[in-house]
Design a protein around this motif. Structure first.
Motif, PDB file in Angstrom:
ATOM      1  N   VAL A   2       0.897  -1.153   0.226  1.00  0.00           N
ATOM      2  CA  VAL A   2       0.008   0.031   0.000  1.00  0.00           C
ATOM      3  C   VAL A   2       0.867   1.240   0.173  1.00  0.00           C
ATOM      4  CG1 VAL A   2      -1.831   1.257   1.327  1.00  0.00           C
ATOM      5  CG2 VAL A   2      -1.923  -1.191   1.077  1.00  0.00           C
ATOM      6  N   GLN A   3       0.788   2.139  -0.953  1.00  0.00           N
ATOM      7  CA  GLN A   3       1.312   3.394  -1.066  1.00  0.00           C
ATOM      8  C   GLN A   3       0.221   4.537  -0.576  1.00  0.00           C
ATOM      9  OE1 GLN A   3       3.190   3.464  -4.816  1.00  0.00           O
ATOM     10  NE2 GLN A   3       5.156   2.538  -3.901  1.00  0.00           N
ATOM     11  N   LEU A   4       0.837   5.462   0.288  1.00  0.00           N
ATOM     12  CA  LEU A   4      -0.158   6.575   0.752  1.00  0.00           C
ATOM     13  C   LEU A   4       0.613   8.110   0.456  1.00  0.00           C
ATOM     14  CD1 LEU A   4      -1.173   4.959   4.193  1.00  0.00           C
ATOM     15  CD2 LEU A   4      -2.311   4.802   2.085  1.00  0.00           C
ATOM     16  N   VAL A   5      -0.341   8.910  -0.094  1.00  0.00           N
ATOM     17  CA  VAL A   5       0.275  10.208  -0.303  1.00  0.00           C
ATOM     18  C   VAL A   5      -0.395  11.272   0.113  1.00  0.00           C
ATOM     19  CG1 VAL A   5       0.895  11.824  -2.106  1.00  0.00           C
ATOM     20  CG2 VAL A   5       1.468   9.371  -2.476  1.00  0.00           C
ATOM     21  N   GLU A   6      -0.075  11.959   1.006  1.00  0.00           N
ATOM     22  CA  GLU A   6      -0.990  13.112   1.765  1.00  0.00           C
ATOM     23  C   GLU A   6      -0.897  14.256   0.990  1.00  0.00           C
ATOM     24  OE1 GLU A   6       0.910  10.746   5.140  1.00  0.00           O
ATOM     25  OE2 GLU A   6       1.598  11.536   3.245  1.00  0.00           O
ATOM     26  N   SER A   7      -1.798  15.259   1.197  1.00  0.00           N
ATOM     27  CA  SER A   7      -1.722  16.438   0.395  1.00  0.00           C
ATOM     28  C   SER A   7      -2.867  17.281   1.276  1.00  0.00           C
ATOM     29  CB  SER A   7      -2.258  16.620  -1.084  1.00  0.00           C
ATOM     30  OG  SER A   7      -3.642  16.114  -1.212  1.00  0.00           O
ATOM     31  N   GLY A   8      -2.680  18.765   1.214  1.00  0.00           N
ATOM     32  CA  GLY A   8      -3.874  19.585   1.706  1.00  0.00           C
ATOM     33  C   GLY A   8      -3.171  20.365   2.874  1.00  0.00           C
ATOM     34  N   GLY A   9      -2.030  20.111   3.314  1.00  0.00           N
ATOM     35  CA  GLY A   9      -1.782  20.941   4.589  1.00  0.00           C
ATOM     36  C   GLY A   9      -1.269  22.498   3.998  1.00  0.00           C
ATOM     37  N   GLY A  10      -1.017  23.032   5.021  1.00  0.00           N
ATOM     38  CA  GLY A  10      -0.822  24.475   5.081  1.00  0.00           C
ATOM     39  C   GLY A  10      -0.752  25.318   6.264  1.00  0.00           C
ATOM     40  N   SER A  11      -0.698  26.653   5.926  1.00  0.00           N
ATOM     41  CA  SER A  11      -0.964  27.536   7.111  1.00  0.00           C
ATOM     42  C   SER A  11      -2.288  28.330   7.251  1.00  0.00           C
ATOM     43  CB  SER A  11       0.350  28.504   7.042  1.00  0.00           C
ATOM     44  OG  SER A  11       1.706  27.876   6.961  1.00  0.00           O
ATOM     45  N   VAL A  12      -2.690  28.098   8.330  1.00  0.00           N
ATOM     46  CA  VAL A  12      -4.143  28.869   8.491  1.00  0.00           C
ATOM     47  C   VAL A  12      -4.071  29.746   9.650  1.00  0.00           C
ATOM     48  CG1 VAL A  12      -5.330  27.459   7.152  1.00  0.00           C
ATOM     49  CG2 VAL A  12      -5.127  26.864   9.586  1.00  0.00           C
ATOM     50  N   GLN A  13      -4.913  30.521  10.081  1.00  0.00           N
ATOM     51  CA  GLN A  13      -5.089  31.289  11.360  1.00  0.00           C
ATOM     52  C   GLN A  13      -5.890  30.484  12.142  1.00  0.00           C
ATOM     53  OE1 GLN A  13      -6.330  35.349  10.540  1.00  0.00           O
ATOM     54  NE2 GLN A  13      -4.000  35.937  10.769  1.00  0.00           N
ATOM     55  N   ALA A  14      -5.838  30.621  13.513  1.00  0.00           N
ATOM     56  CA  ALA A  14      -6.770  29.922  14.484  1.00  0.00           C
ATOM     57  C   ALA A  14      -8.277  30.260  13.965  1.00  0.00           C
ATOM     58  CB  ALA A  14      -6.444  30.524  15.773  1.00  0.00           C
ATOM     59  N   GLY A  15      -9.041  29.151  14.046  1.00  0.00           N
ATOM     60  CA  GLY A  15     -10.313  29.096  13.902  1.00  0.00           C
ATOM     61  C   GLY A  15     -10.669  29.059  12.227  1.00  0.00           C
ATOM     62  N   GLY A  16      -9.541  28.937  11.442  1.00  0.00           N
ATOM     63  CA  GLY A  16      -9.726  28.380  10.077  1.00  0.00           C
ATOM     64  C   GLY A  16      -9.937  27.036   9.979  1.00  0.00           C
ATOM     65  N   SER A  17     -10.021  26.515   8.691  1.00  0.00           N
ATOM     66  CA  SER A  17     -10.285  25.000   8.199  1.00  0.00           C
ATOM     67  C   SER A  17      -9.226  24.625   7.075  1.00  0.00           C
ATOM     68  CB  SER A  17     -11.749  25.011   7.761  1.00  0.00           C
ATOM     69  OG  SER A  17     -12.558  25.236   8.717  1.00  0.00           O
ATOM     70  N   LEU A  18      -8.958  23.349   7.173  1.00  0.00           N
ATOM     71  CA  LEU A  18      -8.382  22.746   6.175  1.00  0.00           C
ATOM     72  C   LEU A  18      -8.926  21.301   6.288  1.00  0.00           C
ATOM     73  CD1 LEU A  18      -4.279  23.383   7.026  1.00  0.00           C
ATOM     74  CD2 LEU A  18      -5.778  24.403   5.021  1.00  0.00           C
ATOM     75  N   ARG A  19      -8.616  20.949   4.784  1.00  0.00           N
ATOM     76  CA  ARG A  19      -8.920  19.324   4.551  1.00  0.00           C
ATOM     77  C   ARG A  19      -7.744  18.711   3.952  1.00  0.00           C
ATOM     78  NH1 ARG A  19     -13.602  16.622   0.535  1.00  0.00           N
ATOM     79  NH2 ARG A  19     -12.021  17.183  -1.185  1.00  0.00           N
ATOM     80  N   LEU A  20      -7.379  17.777   4.439  1.00  0.00           N
ATOM     81  CA  LEU A  20      -6.258  16.855   4.293  1.00  0.00           C
ATOM     82  C   LEU A  20      -6.929  15.852   3.492  1.00  0.00           C
ATOM     83  CD1 LEU A  20      -4.258  16.718   7.431  1.00  0.00           C
ATOM     84  CD2 LEU A  20      -4.155  18.327   5.600  1.00  0.00           C
ATOM     85  N   SER A  21      -6.070  15.317   2.421  1.00  0.00           N
ATOM     86  CA  SER A  21      -6.461  13.996   1.603  1.00  0.00           C
ATOM     87  C   SER A  21      -5.218  13.114   1.584  1.00  0.00           C
ATOM     88  CB  SER A  21      -6.698  14.663   0.225  1.00  0.00           C
ATOM     89  OG  SER A  21      -7.645  15.545  -0.025  1.00  0.00           O
TER      90      SER A  21
END
Length: 121
Positions: A2-21
């Motif tokens: 199995v190979q896994l590749v993450e994406s979607g990280g970043g920098s946000v301010q408190a209270g913000g949202s992100l979606r990782l894949s």
């Protein structure tokens, strides 16, 4: 294998949202999860999902994070809302070789390389 590749990280301010894949290849009809590791700390289980769609979360993220999986796309997601500075870490996607629903990293066999999430106050 199995190979896994993450994406979607970043920098946000408190209270913000992100979606990782996490794009997966190979046999992934097993339990999968998200983990994180902050500098100087151990690897912490964040959320896990089994093949039946049952989920479990760390107390620190309950009500803010949501794990899901699109089996057609073979992709795992982590929706992160109301982010806090203490959520800052390197986030990893992982897969077990079983159907056990667990946040124990010792049960996970396959790991991605990680994606950085930084939350500023």
């Amino acid at each position: 294998q199995v190979q896994l590749v993450e994406s979607g990280g970043g920098s946000v301010q408190a209270g913000g949202s992100l979606r990782l894949s996490c794009a997966a290849s190979g046999r992934t009809y097993t339990s999968m999860g998200w983990f994180r590791q902050a500098p100087g700390k151990g690897r912490e289980g964040v959320a896990s999902i089994d093949p039946n769609g049952r989920t479990t979360y760390a107390d620190s993220v309950k009500g803010r994070f949501s794990i899901s999986k699109d089996n057609a796309k073979n992709t795992l997601y982590l929706q992160m809302n109301t982010l806090k500075p203490e959520d800052t870490a390197l986030y990893y996607c992982a897969a077990t070789a079983s159907y056990v629903l667990t946040l124990n990293p010792g049960h996970y066999v396959y790991w991605g390389q990680g994606t950085q999430v930084t939350v500023s106050s």
